[in-house]
Structures are given as C-alpha cells and as structure tokens.
Design a protein around this motif. Structure first.
Motif, mmCIF file in Angstrom:
data_model
loop_
_atom_site.group_PDB
_atom_site.id
_atom_site.type_symbol
_atom_site.label_atom_id
_atom_site.label_comp_id
_atom_site.label_asym_id
_atom_site.label_seq_id
_atom_site.Cartn_x
_atom_site.Cartn_y
_atom_site.Cartn_z
ATOM 1 N N GLN A 25 -44.718 5.840 13.585
ATOM 2 C CA GLN A 25 -44.687 6.893 14.569
ATOM 3 C C GLN A 25 -43.296 7.041 15.199
ATOM 4 O O GLN A 25 -43.121 6.971 16.426
ATOM 5 N N VAL A 26 -42.321 7.261 14.343
ATOM 6 C CA VAL A 26 -40.968 7.506 14.824
ATOM 7 C C VAL A 26 -40.917 8.867 15.502
ATOM 8 O O VAL A 26 -41.433 9.859 14.978
ATOM 9 N N GLN A 27 -40.302 8.910 16.658
ATOM 10 C CA GLN A 27 -40.099 10.161 17.374
ATOM 11 C C GLN A 27 -38.676 10.270 17.877
ATOM 12 O O GLN A 27 -38.130 9.314 18.437
ATOM 13 N N LEU A 28 -38.078 11.426 17.670
ATOM 14 C CA LEU A 28 -36.785 11.774 18.233
ATOM 15 C C LEU A 28 -36.983 13.066 19.016
ATOM 16 O O LEU A 28 -37.426 14.061 18.446
ATOM 17 N N VAL A 29 -36.677 13.043 20.301
ATOM 18 C CA VAL A 29 -36.937 14.186 21.170
ATOM 19 C C VAL A 29 -35.652 14.608 21.856
ATOM 20 O O VAL A 29 -35.098 13.860 22.666
ATOM 21 N N GLU A 30 -35.188 15.820 21.532
ATOM 22 C CA GLU A 30 -33.972 16.358 22.119
ATOM 23 C C GLU A 30 -34.265 17.051 23.442
ATOM 24 O O GLU A 30 -35.333 17.636 23.625
ATOM 25 N N SER A 31 -33.293 17.024 24.345
ATOM 26 C CA SER A 31 -33.402 17.732 25.607
ATOM 27 C C SER A 31 -32.002 18.075 26.106
ATOM 28 O O SER A 31 -31.013 17.591 25.575
ATOM 29 N N GLY A 32 -31.933 18.912 27.131
ATOM 30 C CA GLY A 32 -30.672 19.229 27.767
ATOM 31 C C GLY A 32 -30.058 20.559 27.390
ATOM 32 O O GLY A 32 -29.042 20.955 27.967
ATOM 33 N N GLY A 33 -30.658 21.257 26.442
ATOM 34 C CA GLY A 33 -30.128 22.543 26.042
ATOM 35 C C GLY A 33 -30.461 23.635 27.034
ATOM 36 O O GLY A 33 -31.085 23.402 28.069
ATOM 37 N N GLY A 34 -30.022 24.840 26.727
ATOM 38 C CA GLY A 34 -30.269 25.969 27.593
ATOM 39 C C GLY A 34 -29.208 27.027 27.436
ATOM 40 O O GLY A 34 -28.485 27.066 26.442
ATOM 41 N N LEU A 35 -29.121 27.893 28.440
ATOM 42 C CA LEU A 35 -28.171 28.998 28.454
ATOM 43 C C LEU A 35 -26.973 28.634 29.314
ATOM 44 O O LEU A 35 -27.135 28.188 30.459
ATOM 45 N N VAL A 36 -25.780 28.820 28.779
ATOM 46 C CA VAL A 36 -24.557 28.504 29.500
ATOM 47 C C VAL A 36 -23.503 29.562 29.178
ATOM 48 O O VAL A 36 -23.512 30.152 28.100
ATOM 49 N N SER A 93 -29.382 15.294 25.052
ATOM 50 C CA SER A 93 -29.887 13.936 24.923
ATOM 51 C C SER A 93 -30.923 13.885 23.816
ATOM 52 O O SER A 93 -31.599 14.875 23.535
ATOM 53 N N CYS A 94 -31.052 12.724 23.191
ATOM 54 C CA CYS A 94 -32.056 12.485 22.165
ATOM 55 C C CYS A 94 -32.690 11.140 22.456
ATOM 56 O O CYS A 94 -32.019 10.106 22.350
ATOM 57 N N ALA A 95 -33.963 11.144 22.828
ATOM 58 C CA ALA A 95 -34.699 9.926 23.125
ATOM 59 C C ALA A 95 -35.449 9.471 21.881
ATOM 60 O O ALA A 95 -36.233 10.236 21.315
ATOM 61 N N ALA A 96 -35.212 8.231 21.461
ATOM 62 C CA ALA A 96 -35.809 7.692 20.242
ATOM 63 C C ALA A 96 -36.885 6.667 20.567
ATOM 64 O O ALA A 96 -36.751 5.876 21.502
ATOM 65 N N SER A 97 -37.950 6.669 19.777
ATOM 66 C CA SER A 97 -39.004 5.674 19.894
ATOM 67 C C SER A 97 -39.615 5.419 18.524
ATOM 68 O O SER A 97 -39.489 6.228 17.612
ATOM 69 N N GLY A 98 -40.279 4.265 18.373
ATOM 70 C CA GLY A 98 -40.934 3.936 17.124
ATOM 71 C C GLY A 98 -40.020 3.386 16.047
ATOM 72 O O GLY A 98 -40.449 3.245 14.890
ATOM 73 N N LEU A 99 -38.791 3.078 16.382
ATOM 74 C CA LEU A 99 -37.845 2.485 15.449
ATOM 75 C C LEU A 99 -36.921 1.542 16.203
ATOM 76 O O LEU A 99 -36.799 1.632 17.424
ATOM 77 N N THR A 100 -36.289 0.642 15.457
ATOM 78 C CA THR A 100 -35.277 -0.225 16.052
ATOM 79 C C THR A 100 -34.000 0.590 16.142
ATOM 80 O O THR A 100 -33.226 0.683 15.184
ATOM 81 N N PHE A 101 -33.789 1.184 17.304
ATOM 82 C CA PHE A 101 -32.740 2.184 17.479
ATOM 83 C C PHE A 101 -31.370 1.668 17.067
ATOM 84 O O PHE A 101 -30.603 2.373 16.405
ATOM 85 N N SER A 102 -31.045 0.430 17.447
ATOM 86 C CA SER A 102 -29.720 -0.115 17.170
ATOM 87 C C SER A 102 -29.476 -0.380 15.691
ATOM 88 O O SER A 102 -28.344 -0.672 15.303
ATOM 89 N N SER A 103 -30.500 -0.278 14.850
ATOM 90 C CA SER A 103 -30.342 -0.464 13.415
ATOM 91 C C SER A 103 -29.946 0.819 12.689
ATOM 92 O O SER A 103 -29.677 0.782 11.487
ATOM 93 N N TYR A 104 -29.902 1.942 13.407
ATOM 94 C CA TYR A 104 -29.666 3.233 12.784
ATOM 95 C C TYR A 104 -28.382 3.888 13.246
ATOM 96 O O TYR A 104 -28.046 3.873 14.435
#
Length: 122
Positions: A1-12, A21-32
């Motif tokens: 159940q690897v998940q990568l979730v981006e945030s912080g975008g919008g209109l500028v 930002s990209c929040a990672a879960s379900g993996l050993t992040f430091s291995s990638y």
C-alpha cells in the motif's frame, strides 16, 4: 500500500513562488531516490528534478535550473519542490515519484502520486 500524495499547488502570478510537498507512506522512504515530473495538456510527462536517497545529489532539467530546488526530509518521509520565479510555461500537473536511482527517465520510477495542479497566470 505505497502512497505518494502531492500538495501545495494552486494558482500563482508570474514571478511568484510555490512549494510542492509529497508525503510518502508504505515504503522505506530513505531507500528510494525521488523525482518530480510535470505534464501539460496534450503532452508527454516530462522530467523536472530528481534527488538521491540522502539528498546529497540532485539533477534538474535546464529550464528550471536556478529557479527550482528539490529537497527531502527522510524523518518526515517527505519530498519537496521549491518553485520560484514562476513562468506561465511552468503551468502543468506536477507528479512525485519513487525509484531505485535518481534518473531522468520516467520509466525508471516504480511509484507515482496522483498529481497536483500548478497554474501560473500572466
């Protein structure tokens, strides 16, 4: 159940800044190694930046050098893209990705987020 979730975008406005930002879960992040890619309507997904496991090495496409900075926090399991001096040509959906090595080729990445829209107005 690897998940990568981006945030912080919008209109500028052109010349402004955003931090993705990209929040990672379900993996050993430091291995990638991690990467950022963009996709504009009707075009192929394109390389933006990549960073190795511990953040000591980075690579950027020429069009963003000096304007964008990729970084990571292995304690927070997060990847970042600081975007400054934004141009209308930067408008796209931005994706984060995880892979075994910091490559420019999108086919070398194993896991992808859903993407986050960045729109730069002129």
């Amino acid at each position: 159940q690897v998940q990568l979730v981006e945030s912080g975008g919008g209109l500028v406005q052109a010349g402004g800044s955003l931090r993705l930002s990209c929040a990672a879960s379900g993996l050993t992040f430091s291995s990638y190694a991690m990467g950022w890619f963009l996709q504009a309507p009707g075009k192929e997904r394109e390389f933006v930046a990549t960073i190795n496991r511990f953040g000591g090495s980075t690579d950027y496409v020429d069009s963003v050098k000096g304007r964008f900075t990729i970084s990571r926090d292995n304690v927070k399991n997060s990847l970042y893209l600081q975007m400054s001096s934004l141009k209308p040509e930067d408008t796209a959906v931005y994706y984060c990705a995880a892979g075994n090595s910091p490559r420019r080729e999108k086919g070398k990445y194993d896991f992808w987020g859903q993407g986050n829209q960045v729109t730069v107005s002129s």
